[in-house]
Design a protein around this motif. Structure first.
Motif, PDB file in Angstrom:
ATOM      1  N   ASN A 188       3.036  -8.756   7.858  1.00 37.45           N
ATOM      2  CA  ASN A 188       3.147 -10.106   7.341  1.00 37.45           C
ATOM      3  C   ASN A 188       4.608 -10.499   7.169  1.00 37.45           C
ATOM      4  O   ASN A 188       4.962 -11.169   6.201  1.00 37.45           O
ATOM      5  N   SER A 221       0.694  -3.951   6.629  1.00 38.97           N
ATOM      6  CA  SER A 221       0.692  -5.011   5.613  1.00 38.97           C
ATOM      7  C   SER A 221       2.068  -5.201   4.966  1.00 38.97           C
ATOM      8  O   SER A 221       2.147  -5.587   3.793  1.00 38.97           O
ATOM      9  N   PHE A 233       0.817  -1.219   0.000  1.00 41.30           N
ATOM     10  CA  PHE A 233       0.000   0.000   0.000  1.00 41.30           C
ATOM     11  C   PHE A 233       0.853   1.274   0.000  1.00 41.30           C
ATOM     12  O   PHE A 233       0.362   2.353   0.312  1.00 41.30           O
TER      13      PHE A 233
HETATM   14  C1  LIG Z   1      -0.991 -11.339   5.252  1.00 41.87           C
HETATM   15  O1  LIG Z   1      -0.855 -12.721   5.303  1.00 41.87           O
HETATM   16  C2  LIG Z   1      -2.076 -13.390   5.423  1.00 41.87           C
HETATM   17  C3  LIG Z   1      -1.790 -14.844   5.645  1.00 41.87           C
HETATM   18  O2  LIG Z   1      -0.792 -15.283   4.770  1.00 41.87           O
HETATM   19  C4  LIG Z   1      -2.863 -13.134   4.157  1.00 41.87           C
HETATM   20  O3  LIG Z   1      -4.117 -13.770   4.257  1.00 41.87           O
HETATM   21  C5  LIG Z   1      -3.095 -11.661   4.027  1.00 41.87           C
HETATM   22  O4  LIG Z   1      -3.769 -11.379   2.825  1.00 41.87           O
HETATM   23  C6  LIG Z   1      -1.774 -10.925   4.049  1.00 41.87           C
HETATM   24  N1  LIG Z   1      -2.079  -9.513   4.095  1.00 41.87           N
HETATM   25  C7  LIG Z   1      -1.553  -8.677   3.235  1.00 41.87           C
HETATM   26  C8  LIG Z   1      -1.982  -7.262   3.385  1.00 41.87           C
HETATM   27  O5  LIG Z   1      -0.755  -9.010   2.381  1.00 41.87           O
END
Ligand SMILES: *[C@@H]1O[C@H](CO)[C@@H](O)[C@H](O)[C@H]1NC(C)=O
Ligand SMILES: *[C@@H]1O[C@H](CO)[C@@H](O)[C@H](O)[C@H]1NC(C)=O
Ligand SMILES: *[C@@H]1O[C@H](CO)[C@@H](O)[C@H](O)[C@H]1NC(C)=O
Ligand SMILES: *[C@@H]1O[C@H](CO)[C@@H](O)[C@H](O)[C@H]1NC(C)=O
Ligand SMILES: *[C@@H]1O[C@H](CO)[C@@H](O)[C@H](O)[C@H]1NC(C)=O
Length: 950
Positions: free
Chosen positions: A107, A83, A46
């Protein structure tokens, strides 16, 4: 320098960084470099880090970066919940002045860099809620220097907690919860004398709790919940006198509870649930003066629950479920200030006794699964704030105290699996807040109170496995939030209300093992039910059950006016049948089958009729032809020409029209039009006015012989409630029927086109209802089916005597085809018996009785048989049925009567009307029966109205 060349340099740098980091601070741009390397290593979907621009020497303005105002060195990096993904960059190691590093809720993946804590100024490290994995390097805690708080919670870390954690003497808070750390808890952890908060919950630690706990005297919060710790809870725990919260739930701890727990005077939360603790809860529990919440559930504790709990003034929540506690329900449950008490699944016995005036703070009480006996105490109503009450699975007896209705906040009432009996108090539904009512597996009997419909918040209603009888109250279908309805294994009779089909939330429905009858209403919901939800109801049929419904039901009506039925499904409960059914007064009982079924059939019928009518209307274009009476056609003609017409007077004599009558049968003397023809008024020579019906169905009319035979039959059936036929005229192209002229106009006008002041009185209406019945009965006795009962075909003479017109005309048609009938009997919408829509069912006088029933209801209500609203079609019989079910009959009766009618007459007539409009022809009474019933209903004035208020 361009970005790409910088990045190239950076990737080189990150390779060299471990060496750079040790080569001493390079003051100016270490921070910028470190941050840019960090940015390069993560993915930032983002673009939160867009402000991180390598052209700037002032990273202090970058998002999430904080600096020391004097030195301008980066001290804080707070990038929570952005994120970010990728690995933890070694660029961070360049930030030598960093005090706080917060990368939580991203993440980030990969392993935790082994030397992160070597950042010599680091105080707070939060990497919680990422996707970090692998085991913590053994060197991780080696050099902690100033580190005060570390959180690695909610990652996927494995392996053991490194033993050198005990070196981090500056640690005040350590949170390693929600990982997969296994192996034993290192004993060195208790060396952390400054530790205030230790959260190791939700891991897979095993082994005993190591000794030495008493060293860590600063602990306020200790959470070891959800591990596999074994052995005893060390007595040393009592040394942690500052402890506010202790949670060792969900482990495998055994032995007795150490007495020293009693010295935890600051402890507010004590969670020992789901272990293997044995023994009693000692009296010392009363010493934990600060306790607010106590959870000892799911252990093997026994003995009586100590009354010293009563000393705990701050206690709000007590969970003692799933132990082996004995004795009675302790008095403090009702007397102290506790709000939530759960002592379910123990071995408590005796009765539930409230001490009179009780704590009104209690809002959750679960005493289920004990051996409690006696009654549900009526003074339970003192617990005004109760929202949840579960006494299920005990041995309580007696009834539900009516006072339960005083608990205005109650949302869940579970009294299932007891020995309760009697009926459900009808005011249980004063509890408008009630969402869950579980009374299954008791011995309740009687009818399910219709007032259950007031429990508008109900989501779950379980009355299964009782002895409930009577019918399913229709009012249940007004519980719009209902998701679960279980009425199985009772003695419930009657039909399945089709209205259930439209309950929007209903996902579970079970009425199996009852005595229900009739057709399962077709509709999306019922169609999708498993058979097991309906099974073992001998009288239930329908496609869902693979049982075809018998075309003709056994007659379930009690229509003998002289029998005093005591088994009346339409009477409300609690009315003593002996007073309700005075002899000579009849209350017509109709089966639920009759009362509720088949609006769908009616709807289909209307559709067919409407379509056909439309077609016919558009085809029927011939205007009323002017007919010259003076041309000889209508004079009594002696001509012998076989093709010429003959005017025949029934019963002999002359039919001569007066001079005036020689006028045209034209629009000026037109009285009206019906499906079979146009009616004109004219005058005979002797001054007698007559009505002449010119049939417009000539192409369909039978041969002359057949025509004459039928018409002569009509002529014979003279009755004061039939319009007399005086004569007829036949040629192949023109047929006339000559009737008495009735001056009072038709019933339709009197009912629907009159003002309140000159509308028909009750007495007049009754006379008409009775008169029409007599006329119709007379026709049926002579084997004539009217086919076309409707209010426009009931004429009133000067004295208000009703006279049926237009009878039997369908018989003049060459084939009694239902389509022809439908098309010819125009505007009979709502009067048509449903079997008209059904090819196979024979059209008999029962069709007339249907139409008559509709007419009766029309007379009582002053409403049209079918009303077309904006986007709805309202069928009168259906409304009446529903009102009757709901006891709102008075509202039905024509407002223009101004309440001036005897209910003891109106009520049975309404029911009579409904019986006559039964969907199943054989359920409708004969016309002669109807007459008898009406004569009985006409009771002498002054009889007590209440007697028939049923
Ligand atoms: C973060 O990781 C989770 C699990 O792998 C995933 O579902 C989610 O979409 C990810 N969030 C982003 C913003 O990438
Ligand atoms: C994390 O960020 C998302 C979207 O930016 C936001 O909706 C959510 O409330 C944040 N969560 C927390 C715990 O701050
Ligand atoms: C530890 O971290 C988890 C996850 O972030 C959090 O839910 C929990 O409250 C933390 N424990 C303490 C004692 O702060
Ligand atoms: C407690 O459990 C341990 C094993 O985990 C066992 O050796 C010990 O005998 C148990 N003590 C009691 C009192 O059951
Ligand atoms: C209802 O229960 C009470 C108490 O067990 C018992 O005395 C009474 O006979 C029961 N009544 C009926 C009708 O079963």
């Amino acid at each position: 320098m361009s970005l790409s060349s910088l990045l190239l340099l950076l990737s080189l740098l990150s390779f060299l960084l471990p060496f750079l980091a040790q080569s001493g601070p390079s003051p100016l741009n270490d921070d910028v470099l470190g941050l840019i390397v960090f940015k390069a290593d993560v993915s930032d979907p983002f673009s939160h880090l867009s402000s991180w621009n390598e052209d700037s020497d002032h990273p202090c303005n970058w998002l999430g970066v904080g600096c020391d105002p004097k030195s301008n060195r980066v001290t804080h990096l707070t990038l929570s919940n952005l994120s970010l993904s990728g690995k933890l960059s070694r660029g961070l190691l360049l930030l030598q002045y960093l005090k706080t590093l917060d990368l939580s809720r991203n993440n980030l993946t990969g392993s935790v860099p082994p030397d992160l804590l070597r950042l010599k100024n680091l105080e707070n490290l939060d990497l919680s809620e990422n996707g970090l994995s692998g085991s913590l390097p053994s060197s991780f805690f080696e050099q902690c220097r100033l580190v005060r708080s570390v959180s690695l919670a909610s990652n996927g870390l494995t392996g053991s907690i490194p033993g050198n954690v005990g070196n981090c003497l500056s640690l005040a808070s350590l949170n390693l919860s929600h990982n997969q750390f296994s192996e034993a808890l290192p004993g060195s952890i208790w060396n952390l004398v400054g530790l205030r908060s230790l959260d190791l919950s939700y891991n897979a630690l095993f082994g005993d709790i190591p000794p030495g706990m008493n060293t860590s005297v600063n602990l306020r919060m200790l959470n070891l919940r959800n591990n596999q710790l074994t052995g005893q809870l060390p007595g040393e725990i009592g040394a942690l006198v500052l402890l506010k919260s202790l949670d060792v739930s969900n482990n495998l701890l055994n032995g007795t509870l150490p007495d020293s727990i009693g010295s935890l005077a600051a402890c507010q939360y004590l969670g020992l649930s789901s272990n293997l603790f044995i023994g009693v809860v000692p009296i010392w529990i009363g010493g934990m003066r600060s306790l607010e919440s106590l959870d000892l559930s799911w252990n093997k504790l026994s003995g009586e629950i100590p009354s010293s709990i009563n000393n705990l003034h701050y206690l709000r929540e007590v969970r003692l479920s799933r132990n082996s506690f004995t004795g009675g329900v302790p008095a403090w449950v009702f007397e102290s200030g506790v709000e939530r008490v759960s002592i379910s699944d123990n071995m408590l016995s005796g009765s539930i006794q409230l001490a009179g005036k009780s704590s009104s703070g209690l809002h959750f009480l679960d005493l289920s699964g004990n051996s409690l006996s006696g009654w549900v105490p009526p003074d339970i109503s003192y617990l005004k704030n109760l929202q949840f009450l579960n006494f299920s699975h005990n041995s309580l007896s007696g009834d539900i105290p009516a006072t339960i209705g005083d608990l205005k906040l109650l949302e869940t009432l579970d009294l299932s699996s007891n020995n309760l009996n009697h009926t459900i108090p009808s005011d249980i539904c004063e509890l408008a807040s009630l969402k869950v009512l579980n009374l299954e597996k008791n011995s309740f009997y009687g009818e399910i109170p219709t007032q259950i419909g007031k429990c508008i918040s109900l989501t779950s209603l379980d009355l299964s496995e009782n002895n409930f009888s009577g019918r399913i109250p229709l009012s249940i279908s007004s519980l719009r939030n209902l998701q679960r309805l279980d009425l199985s294994r009772n003695k419930i009779t009657g039909e399945l209300p089709k209205q259930f089909s439209s309950l929007p939330q209903l996902t579970y429905f079970n009425v199996s093992h009852n005595k229900l009858t009739g057709q399962v209403p077709s509709g999306t919901f019922f169609d999708s039910l498993p058979q097991s939800s309906l099974s073992d109801n001998e009288g239930l049929c329908g496609a869902v059950l693979n049982i075809s419904c018998p075309a003709v039901m056994p007659k379930p009506i009690v229509l003998n006016p002289n029998s005093s039925s005591s088994n009346n499904p339409l009477t409300q409960p609690n009315v003593n049948p002996t007073t309700a059914l005075h002899h000579k007064k009849i209350i017509l009982s109709i089966s639920t089958l009759v009362a509720i079924g088949g609006a769908a059939i009616i709807a289909v019928g209307i559709l067919t009729i409407t379509v056909l009518n439309f077609r016919v209307r558009s085809n029927e274009s011939q205007p009323a032809t002017a007919l010259d009476l003076s041309d000889g056609y209508l004079s009594q003609s002696p001509r012998s020409d076989a093709n010429s017409g003959k005017l025949v007077r029934i019963g002999g004599g002359d039919l001569e029209f007066s001079a005036a009558g020689h006028a045209l049968l034209n629009k000026d003397c037109e009285l009206g039009r019906g499906g079979f023809g146009t009616v004109y008024k004219t005058v005979l020579r002797d001054g007698q006015p007559v009505a002449i019906k010119k049939l417009t169905v000539s192409s369909l009319v039978k041969s002359k012989d057949d025509f004459e035979r039928e018409v002569r039959l009509f002529g014979k059936v003279k009755h004061r409630n039939l319009v007399g036929l005086k004569g007829y005229y036949w040629t192949s192209s023109l047929q006339l029927l000559i009737y008495d002229y009735i001056p009072g106009g038709n019933l339709y006008k009197h009912l629907h086109e009159s003002s309140a002041s000159d509308s028909l009185s009750w007495l007049e209406r009754f006379d008409i209802i009775l008169g029409v019945a007599k006329g119709l009965a007379h026709l049926h006795r002579h084997g004539i089916v009217h086919y076309n009962i409707k209010s426009t075909n009931v004429l009133l003479d000067g004295s208000g005597e009703p006279k049926l017109a237009d009878y039997g005309l369908a018989k003049l048609l060459p084939m009694l085809d239902r389509y022809v009938l439908c098309s010819k009997i125009q505007s009979a919408l709502g009067y048509m018996a449903p079997e008209f829509a059904c090819k196979t069912v024979k059209i008999t006088e029962k069709c007339d009785i249907f139409g008559y029933g509709v007419l009766v209801l029309e007379m009582l209500t002053g409403r049209h048989p079918v009303e077309y609203l904006e986007d709805d079609v309202v069928v009168l019989c259906d409304i009446v049925r529903v009102c009757l079910e709901e006891g709102r009959v008075e509202e039905l009766i024509d407002q223009r009567l101004g309440g001036d009618f005897p209910l003891e007459e109106a009520m049975p007539i309404v029911k009579l009307g409904l019986v006559c409009t039964s969907q199943v022809p054989s359920n409708r009474p004969d016309m002669s029966e109807v007459v008898k019933i009406l004569e009985v209903i006409r009771s002498p004035q002054g009889s007590p109205v209440e007697e028939l208020l049923v």
